[in-house]
Structures are given as C-alpha cells and as structure tokens.
Design an enzyme around this catalytic site. Structure first.
Site, mmCIF file in Angstrom:
data_model
loop_
_atom_site.group_PDB
_atom_site.id
_atom_site.type_symbol
_atom_site.label_atom_id
_atom_site.label_comp_id
_atom_site.label_asym_id
_atom_site.label_seq_id
_atom_site.Cartn_x
_atom_site.Cartn_y
_atom_site.Cartn_z
ATOM 1 N N LYS A 33 0.929 -1.120 0.673
ATOM 2 C CA LYS A 33 -0.138 -0.627 0.371
ATOM 3 C C LYS A 33 0.967 1.012 -0.080
ATOM 4 O O LYS A 33 2.428 1.461 0.542
ATOM 5 C CB LYS A 33 -1.296 0.073 1.271
ATOM 6 C CG LYS A 33 -1.942 1.187 1.221
ATOM 7 C CD LYS A 33 -2.906 0.342 2.145
ATOM 8 C CE LYS A 33 -2.505 1.773 3.794
ATOM 9 N NZ LYS A 33 -2.460 3.435 3.935
ATOM 10 N N ASP A 60 -3.853 4.207 -1.823
ATOM 11 C CA ASP A 60 -3.873 5.016 -0.976
ATOM 12 C C ASP A 60 -4.386 5.966 -0.426
ATOM 13 O O ASP A 60 -3.266 6.844 0.189
ATOM 14 C CB ASP A 60 -3.883 3.765 0.538
ATOM 15 C CG ASP A 60 -4.454 4.768 1.483
ATOM 16 O OD1 ASP A 60 -5.950 5.192 1.659
ATOM 17 O OD2 ASP A 60 -4.402 4.599 2.548
ATOM 18 N N LYS A 62 -6.990 7.370 -0.945
ATOM 19 C CA LYS A 62 -8.753 8.737 -0.991
ATOM 20 C C LYS A 62 -9.362 9.683 -1.946
ATOM 21 O O LYS A 62 -9.205 10.700 -1.324
ATOM 22 C CB LYS A 62 -8.297 8.853 0.578
ATOM 23 C CG LYS A 62 -8.022 7.679 1.946
ATOM 24 C CD LYS A 62 -8.542 7.736 3.148
ATOM 25 C CE LYS A 62 -8.089 6.585 3.627
ATOM 26 N NZ LYS A 62 -6.434 6.234 3.487
ATOM 27 N N ASP A 65 -13.505 14.229 -4.442
ATOM 28 C CA ASP A 65 -13.968 15.652 -5.487
ATOM 29 C C ASP A 65 -14.982 15.465 -6.177
ATOM 30 O O ASP A 65 -15.210 14.637 -6.437
ATOM 31 C CB ASP A 65 -12.175 15.383 -6.008
ATOM 32 C CG ASP A 65 -11.668 16.955 -6.181
ATOM 33 O OD1 ASP A 65 -12.943 17.655 -6.538
ATOM 34 O OD2 ASP A 65 -10.886 17.310 -6.459
ATOM 35 N N THR A 117 -11.413 6.453 10.928
ATOM 36 C CA THR A 117 -11.459 5.423 12.694
ATOM 37 C C THR A 117 -11.086 6.056 13.626
ATOM 38 O O THR A 117 -11.759 6.570 14.438
ATOM 39 C CB THR A 117 -11.052 4.582 13.099
ATOM 40 O OG1 THR A 117 -9.077 4.878 11.511
ATOM 41 C CG2 THR A 117 -11.308 3.262 12.174
ATOM 42 N N ARG A 208 3.223 -0.808 10.540
ATOM 43 C CA ARG A 208 3.990 -1.011 12.055
ATOM 44 C C ARG A 208 4.553 -2.863 11.898
ATOM 45 O O ARG A 208 5.521 -2.805 11.896
ATOM 46 C CB ARG A 208 4.096 0.168 12.849
ATOM 47 C CG ARG A 208 4.185 1.331 12.743
ATOM 48 C CD ARG A 208 3.358 2.094 13.666
ATOM 49 N NE ARG A 208 1.969 1.647 13.142
ATOM 50 C CZ ARG A 208 0.676 2.778 14.587
ATOM 51 N NH1 ARG A 208 1.497 3.231 14.800
ATOM 52 N NH2 ARG A 208 -0.548 2.304 13.827
HETATM 53 O O1 C5P Z 1 1.156 0.517 11.346
HETATM 54 P P1 C5P Z 1 -0.391 -0.235 10.648
HETATM 55 O O2 C5P Z 1 -0.630 -1.180 11.107
HETATM 56 O O3 C5P Z 1 -1.437 0.643 12.047
HETATM 57 O O4 C5P Z 1 -0.463 0.273 10.115
HETATM 58 C C1 C5P Z 1 -2.009 0.331 9.418
HETATM 59 C C2 C5P Z 1 -2.068 1.186 7.469
HETATM 60 O O5 C5P Z 1 -3.652 0.841 7.967
HETATM 61 C C3 C5P Z 1 -2.385 2.773 7.666
HETATM 62 O O6 C5P Z 1 -1.394 2.786 6.520
HETATM 63 C C4 C5P Z 1 -3.210 3.559 7.600
HETATM 64 O O7 C5P Z 1 -2.980 5.067 7.910
HETATM 65 C C5 C5P Z 1 -4.008 2.481 7.363
HETATM 66 N N1 C5P Z 1 -5.769 2.604 8.245
HETATM 67 C C6 C5P Z 1 -5.921 2.698 9.141
HETATM 68 N N2 C5P Z 1 -7.230 2.538 9.629
HETATM 69 C C7 C5P Z 1 -8.055 3.179 9.128
HETATM 70 C C8 C5P Z 1 -7.805 3.115 7.896
HETATM 71 C C9 C5P Z 1 -6.762 3.170 6.931
HETATM 72 O O8 C5P Z 1 -4.873 2.035 10.065
HETATM 73 N N3 C5P Z 1 -9.238 2.979 9.440
#
Ligand code: C5P
Length: 233
Positions: A33, A60, A62, A65, A117, A208
């Site tokens: 992503k 990603d 998003k 527009d 979220t 992460r």
């Molecule tokens: O590091 P981590 O596993 O938390 O990363 C989750 C990824 O998913 C990040 O790129 C974050 O921006 C994305 N994301 C999220 N929650 C959402 C939408 C996207 O964590 N509701």
C-alpha cells in the site's frame, strides 16, 4: 471465498527506504500500500519502481472531489499501474458512480473508505451527521455497493455486518491488525491476522508490525502463514 491476502503498508518517507524494505522481503509478498506520505514525496516513479519489481499496488490516496475529477484521477491511477484505488464514499452517489464507471474501463479494483476511524459520534455531529459512526459506515458501504464499487476499507469487527448487507463477494480491506506480541500503537480495536482471516477479511493491511520488525521478511512470512492456516476455504 478466496484466502485472505496480506498488504504491507509502505508508511515510509522515502523511495530508498521503501525499495530497501520491498527488496528485503522479496518474492514472499506481493501486495504493498502506497499512501499519501510516500506518494506526496516520491510520486508516480515510486509506483513504477514497485511495478517493475512485479508488485501489486494499493494506491491509498482516498480521492474525494467532484465526479469528473475523481473519475479522471482513477483513470490516471489505472494507467500508472495501480491494482487497487480508493475514494471517500461520502463524496456521494454521483461521485461513486462516476468512479465505478472509470474503474470498469480497466482491471483496477475500486474500494471506498466509509467513516474514518478517527471520527467518533461527536465529530460526526460537528459536521452535521446525527447518526453513529457504525450506522454511517454501513450506509456508505451500501451506497458504494449500489454504485458498483468492489468493496470497502473496514475494521475487522465490521466484516460480518458489511458482508451481510452488501454480499459475501463485496471485498473487505482491513487495517488495525496486530500479530500476537506486536505493539498496538495508536490502533484501538485490533484483531490478529488469524482472527481477521476467520472473520472473512479479503485483505488485511499491516504497517508497523512489518516495518518495525528486526526481520521484516520473517514478520511478513509469519503473518502469511497465520492467514493461510485460518482463512475461510
Ligand atoms: O502500522 P499499522 O499496521 O497500524 O498501519 C495501518 C495502515 O492502515 C496505515 O497505513 C493506516 O493509515 C491505514 N488505515 C488504518 N485505519 C483505517 C484506515 C487506514 O490504520 N481506518
């Protein structure tokens, strides 16, 4: 239903860091992503470099527009080689239909973001919405389905209700995943890869726990093994 697939989130600040990670993981992982942080600084060349390595890309960005602008952005993303793109479902039915029509001209998979979220009921009220985040998310998922989108980004806890309302073939792309032993960080309602697979996630997005691992390739492989052993048939 096919097996749950892993998408690693390249939440990094340079192409060098992204390519180092992708090359360290190697052929074990297909999907990555690319979000606003990396795309804003490295742009389309980064995506082309990943495609040259044979990777599949969830771009990603998003989009949100007017319908014509979003449709043209999706055509550009598809021409660049993105395999999955997303829009904000709150852009409304006309925007969603224009986006779906543009996506149907290529193989690109178009999904929607419903309610971020970070938005709780209080935040929704402040922008004039009197419903709960869960109600709004379901409403926007249904709108996305009606407009012809392939699926939505959602929490693992929402998979069941979304599949019930929109059909089992409606794709769920699920962040907020933590393998046993990884730090939750700022994610609040987490699930393990195995739990998400059992809940029927089509894709999980993991950042992460892979990026910060001592051996990202091992971390990615461990997650994939967990998915394989727990996916619905
Ligand atoms: O590091 P981590 O596993 O938390 O990363 C989750 C990824 O998913 C990040 O790129 C974050 O921006 C994305 N994301 C999220 N929650 C959402 C939408 C996207 O964590 N509701």
């Amino acid at each position: 239903m096919s097996k749950t697939q892993l998408i690693a989130a390249l939440d990094l600040d340079s192409a060098a860091a992204a390519f180092a990670l992708v090359d360290e993981i190697g052929p074990a992982l297909q999907w990555y992503k690319v979000g606003k942080q990396l795309f804003t600084i490295e742009g389309p060349e980064l995506v082309r470099g990943l495609k040259q390595r044979g990777k599949k890309i969830f771009l990603d960005l998003k989009y949100h527009d007017i319908p014509n602008t979003v449709a043209q952005a999706i055509r550009s993303a598809a021409a660049l080689g993105a395999d999955m793109v997303n829009v904000h479902a709150s852009g409304g039915p006309a925007m969603l239909s224009a986006a779906a029509k543009a996506a149907a001209e290529s193989e690109v998979c178009l999904i929607a973001v419903t309610v971020l979220t970070s938005l709780d009921a209080e935040q929704l009220h402040a922008v004039g919405l009197a419903c709960s985040p869960a109600e709004q998310a379901l409403r926007l998922a249904e709108l996305s389905r009606q407009a012809g989108l392939a699926g939505v980004v959602c929490s693992a806890h929402e998979i069941e209700s979304i599949k019930k309302a929109c059909g089992t073939d409606f794709i769920t792309v699920v962040p907020g995943i933590r393998p046993a032993g990884s730090a939750a960080g700022d994610q609040k309602r987490i699930m393990s890869p195995a739990e998400a697979a059992r809940a029927g996630a089509d894709y999980i997005v993991v950042g992460r726990p892979i990026l910060a691992a001592d051996k990202p390739s091992q971390a990615a492989q461990k997650i994939q093994d967990e998915l394989k052993n727990n996916s619905c048939s």
